[in-house]
Design a protein around this motif. Structure first.
Motif, PDB file in Angstrom:
ATOM      1  N   GLY A   1       0.679  -1.240   0.080  1.00 57.76           N
ATOM      2  CA  GLY A   1       0.009   0.025  -0.016  1.00 57.76           C
ATOM      3  C   GLY A   1       0.832   1.241  -0.078  1.00 57.76           C
ATOM      4  N   VAL A   2       2.015   1.182   0.752  1.00 57.27           N
ATOM      5  CA  VAL A   2       2.972   2.426   0.732  1.00 57.27           C
ATOM      6  C   VAL A   2       3.404   2.741  -0.629  1.00 57.27           C
ATOM      7  CG1 VAL A   2       5.006   3.185   1.506  1.00 57.27           C
ATOM      8  CG2 VAL A   2       3.558   2.155   3.311  1.00 57.27           C
ATOM      9  N   GLY A   3       3.927   1.688  -1.488  1.00 54.15           N
ATOM     10  CA  GLY A   3       4.287   1.738  -2.620  1.00 54.15           C
ATOM     11  C   GLY A   3       3.338   2.214  -3.443  1.00 54.15           C
ATOM     12  N   LEU A   4       2.353   1.627  -3.438  1.00 59.72           N
ATOM     13  CA  LEU A   4       1.198   2.092  -4.547  1.00 59.72           C
ATOM     14  C   LEU A   4       0.413   3.464  -4.311  1.00 59.72           C
ATOM     15  CD1 LEU A   4      -0.939  -1.358  -5.110  1.00 59.72           C
ATOM     16  CD2 LEU A   4       0.516  -0.007  -6.490  1.00 59.72           C
ATOM     17  N   MET A   5       0.150   3.742  -3.153  1.00 59.30           N
ATOM     18  CA  MET A   5      -0.586   4.950  -2.741  1.00 59.30           C
ATOM     19  C   MET A   5       0.420   6.124  -2.921  1.00 59.30           C
ATOM     20  SD  MET A   5      -3.715   4.223  -2.488  1.00 59.30           S
ATOM     21  CE  MET A   5      -3.327   2.826  -3.248  1.00 59.30           C
ATOM     22  N   TYR A   6       1.732   6.199  -2.538  1.00 57.92           N
ATOM     23  CA  TYR A   6       2.641   7.073  -2.607  1.00 57.92           C
ATOM     24  C   TYR A   6       3.060   7.285  -4.036  1.00 57.92           C
ATOM     25  CZ  TYR A   6       2.774   8.137   2.525  1.00 57.92           C
ATOM     26  OH  TYR A   6       2.315   8.760   3.678  1.00 57.92           O
ATOM     27  N   GLY A   7       3.067   6.187  -4.595  1.00 61.42           N
ATOM     28  CA  GLY A   7       3.467   6.192  -6.097  1.00 61.42           C
ATOM     29  C   GLY A   7       2.283   6.827  -7.170  1.00 61.42           C
ATOM     30  N   LEU A   8       1.259   6.622  -6.653  1.00 59.53           N
ATOM     31  CA  LEU A   8       0.044   7.281  -7.719  1.00 59.53           C
ATOM     32  C   LEU A   8      -0.516   8.394  -7.155  1.00 59.53           C
ATOM     33  CD1 LEU A   8      -1.911   3.886  -8.217  1.00 59.53           C
ATOM     34  CD2 LEU A   8      -0.203   4.830  -9.821  1.00 59.53           C
ATOM     35  N   PHE A   9      -0.328   8.713  -5.956  1.00 63.42           N
ATOM     36  CA  PHE A   9      -1.191   9.888  -5.480  1.00 63.42           C
ATOM     37  C   PHE A   9      -0.279  10.602  -4.646  1.00 63.42           C
ATOM     38  CE2 PHE A   9      -4.212   6.323  -5.911  1.00 63.42           C
ATOM     39  CZ  PHE A   9      -4.992   6.864  -7.057  1.00 63.42           C
ATOM     40  N   LYS A  10      -0.798  11.629  -4.134  1.00 59.26           N
ATOM     41  CA  LYS A  10       0.299  12.472  -2.970  1.00 59.26           C
ATOM     42  C   LYS A  10      -0.646  12.391  -1.761  1.00 59.26           C
ATOM     43  CE  LYS A  10       2.059  15.759  -6.280  1.00 59.26           C
ATOM     44  NZ  LYS A  10       2.205  17.232  -6.753  1.00 59.26           N
ATOM     45  N   PRO A  11      -0.621  11.414  -0.941  1.00 58.11           N
ATOM     46  CA  PRO A  11      -1.283  11.511   0.350  1.00 58.11           C
ATOM     47  C   PRO A  11      -0.590  12.548   1.407  1.00 58.11           C
ATOM     48  CG  PRO A  11      -0.564   9.130  -0.299  1.00 58.11           C
ATOM     49  CD  PRO A  11       0.374  10.093  -1.127  1.00 58.11           C
ATOM     50  N   ARG A  12      -1.575  13.010   1.979  1.00 56.20           N
ATOM     51  CA  ARG A  12      -1.339  14.025   3.083  1.00 56.20           C
ATOM     52  C   ARG A  12      -1.858  13.374   4.443  1.00 56.20           C
ATOM     53  NH1 ARG A  12      -2.499  20.346   3.627  1.00 56.20           N
ATOM     54  NH2 ARG A  12      -4.784  19.382   3.746  1.00 56.20           N
ATOM     55  N   VAL A  13      -0.985  12.989   5.269  1.00 55.86           N
ATOM     56  CA  VAL A  13      -1.255  12.206   6.520  1.00 55.86           C
ATOM     57  C   VAL A  13      -1.283  13.237   7.794  1.00 55.86           C
ATOM     58  CG1 VAL A  13      -1.176  10.064   7.858  1.00 55.86           C
ATOM     59  CG2 VAL A  13      -0.679  10.240   5.315  1.00 55.86           C
ATOM     60  N   LEU A  14      -2.389  13.251   8.487  1.00 55.79           N
ATOM     61  CA  LEU A  14      -2.436  13.964   9.635  1.00 55.79           C
ATOM     62  C   LEU A  14      -2.871  13.236  10.758  1.00 55.79           C
ATOM     63  CD1 LEU A  14      -4.271  17.286   8.184  1.00 55.79           C
ATOM     64  CD2 LEU A  14      -1.904  16.929   8.439  1.00 55.79           C
ATOM     65  N   GLY A  15      -1.989  13.402  11.922  1.00 58.54           N
ATOM     66  CA  GLY A  15      -2.639  12.898  13.341  1.00 58.54           C
ATOM     67  C   GLY A  15      -2.409  11.394  13.312  1.00 58.54           C
ATOM     68  N   SER A  16      -1.454  10.654  12.542  1.00 63.15           N
ATOM     69  CA  SER A  16      -1.062   9.425  12.906  1.00 63.15           C
ATOM     70  C   SER A  16      -0.421   9.112  13.912  1.00 63.15           C
ATOM     71  CB  SER A  16       0.181   8.916  11.647  1.00 63.15           C
ATOM     72  OG  SER A  16       0.968   9.640  11.549  1.00 63.15           O
TER      73      SER A  16
ATOM     74  N   ALA B   1     -11.849  17.397  10.379  1.00 62.44           N
ATOM     75  CA  ALA B   1     -10.957  16.951   9.431  1.00 62.44           C
ATOM     76  C   ALA B   1     -11.057  17.885   8.317  1.00 62.44           C
ATOM     77  CB  ALA B   1     -11.009  15.506   9.119  1.00 62.44           C
ATOM     78  N   ARG B   2     -12.374  18.102   7.880  1.00 56.70           N
ATOM     79  CA  ARG B   2     -12.580  19.137   6.971  1.00 56.70           C
ATOM     80  C   ARG B   2     -12.049  20.430   7.189  1.00 56.70           C
ATOM     81  NH1 ARG B   2     -18.614  16.506   5.640  1.00 56.70           N
ATOM     82  NH2 ARG B   2     -18.020  15.200   3.781  1.00 56.70           N
ATOM     83  N   ARG B   3     -12.291  20.887   8.506  1.00 58.30           N
ATOM     84  CA  ARG B   3     -11.636  22.358   8.796  1.00 58.30           C
ATOM     85  C   ARG B   3     -10.073  22.195   8.601  1.00 58.30           C
ATOM     86  NH1 ARG B   3     -15.723  22.189  12.928  1.00 58.30           N
ATOM     87  NH2 ARG B   3     -14.229  21.435  14.236  1.00 58.30           N
ATOM     88  N   LEU B   4      -9.583  21.392   9.225  1.00 55.62           N
ATOM     89  CA  LEU B   4      -8.050  21.377   8.997  1.00 55.62           C
ATOM     90  C   LEU B   4      -7.641  21.317   7.595  1.00 55.62           C
ATOM     91  CD1 LEU B   4      -7.200  18.421  11.852  1.00 55.62           C
ATOM     92  CD2 LEU B   4      -6.525  20.944  11.821  1.00 55.62           C
ATOM     93  N   THR B   5      -8.130  20.585   6.803  1.00 58.50           N
ATOM     94  CA  THR B   5      -7.759  20.304   5.385  1.00 58.50           C
ATOM     95  C   THR B   5      -8.300  21.098   4.297  1.00 58.50           C
ATOM     96  OG1 THR B   5      -9.480  18.477   4.844  1.00 58.50           O
ATOM     97  CG2 THR B   5      -7.363  17.798   5.887  1.00 58.50           C
ATOM     98  N   GLY B   6      -9.386  22.030   4.514  1.00 57.88           N
ATOM     99  CA  GLY B   6     -10.048  22.631   3.852  1.00 57.88           C
ATOM    100  C   GLY B   6     -10.979  22.322   2.569  1.00 57.88           C
ATOM    101  N   ARG B   7     -11.315  20.829   3.034  1.00 55.15           N
ATOM    102  CA  ARG B   7     -11.952  20.035   1.969  1.00 55.15           C
ATOM    103  C   ARG B   7     -13.666  20.352   2.137  1.00 55.15           C
ATOM    104  NH1 ARG B   7      -9.151  17.338  -1.910  1.00 55.15           N
ATOM    105  NH2 ARG B   7      -7.119  16.493  -1.248  1.00 55.15           N
TER     106      ARG B   7
END
Length: 230
Positions: free
Chosen positions: A17-32, A224-230
């Motif tokens: 999942g790390v390889g695929l998700m970071y390879g295909l998209f630009k994940p921004r992870v908050l609060g892990s 989460a929507r407030r934090l990310t502006g989504r």
């Protein structure tokens, strides 16, 4: 005796999942950092796109065993998903095998991933099923709310079933909480919590837990929507 999915297999799935998700998209992870470092945990994930599960698997700090509808286990995907520690569940009946295997994951101190809405939809936690409350009350495991935002904003030009390549997808982990108010101290964020099965499992208790869970998940999504502006 029901076989419990391999944590080693789930770790392999996390690395894929790390390889695929970071390879295909630009994940921004908050609060892990809010995810307890050890002990049983339930991820409650909103669900608006097929990539939500793989995305969480790839960005979470711990390997995750997701409950996945049995319809996804077709052809070569069946041995693959089983091999990486994922759980097949029949959504249209009381799947006792899936329940036993999911509880086994928590009893062994693993992470169980659940889409509490039951199926892909708006991803807003507007309607959640009682299954999440059952696992949380039965095991005593804390729930970590997870909001995946941006996966369903618009389809990709090359593949309509996926978000646009290299688009940003936000994953926001919330504070762990107990399904039953005052049941424990999961809000400390520490590890070492063990599934105990001491919670009440009456219909009234599960209904109360479900209402509490929905309130917590909805609040997390709004934050989460407030934090990310989504």
């Amino acid at each position: 005796m029901t076989d419990v999915p391999s944590m080693r297999g789930a770790e392999v799935g996390r690395r894929i999942g790390v390889g695929l998700m970071y390879g295909l998209f630009k994940p921004r992870v908050l609060g892990s950092w809010r995810v307890p470092a050890s002990g049983p945990v339930i991820f409650a994930v909103n669900h608006s796109h097929n990539i939500d599960g793989p995305m969480v698997m790839g960005v979470a700090p711990r390997p995750t065993h997701f409950l996945i509808k049995k319809e996804a286990f077709v052809g070569p995907l069946d041995p693959f998903l089983t091999g990486i520690g994922q759980l097949k569940v029949d959504r249209h009946s009381t799947d006792r095998t899936a329940i036993a295997r999911a509880l086994g994951v928590l009893e062994q101190g693993g992470v169980l991933g659940i889409f509490p809405e039951g199926t892909r939809g708006e991803g807003d936690f507007a309607s959640i099923r009682a299954g999440l409350a059952y696992f949380a009350v039965r095991s005593g495991a804390p729930i970590v709310p997870v909001a995946v935002l941006g996966s369903s904003d618009r389809p990709g030009r090359l593949t309509k079933a996926l978000p646009p390549l290299r688009s940003r997808v936000d994953v926001v982990f919330g504070d762990p909480f107990d399904a039953v108010e005052g049941a424990g101290s999961s809000d400390t964020g520490g590890g070492g919590r063990r599934a105990g099965g001491s919670g009440r499992r009456t219909r009234k208790a599960l209904d109360e837990a479900t209402a509490r869970i929905q309130k917590q998940l909805t609040a997390h999504l709004e934050n989460a929507r407030r934090l990310t502006g989504r």
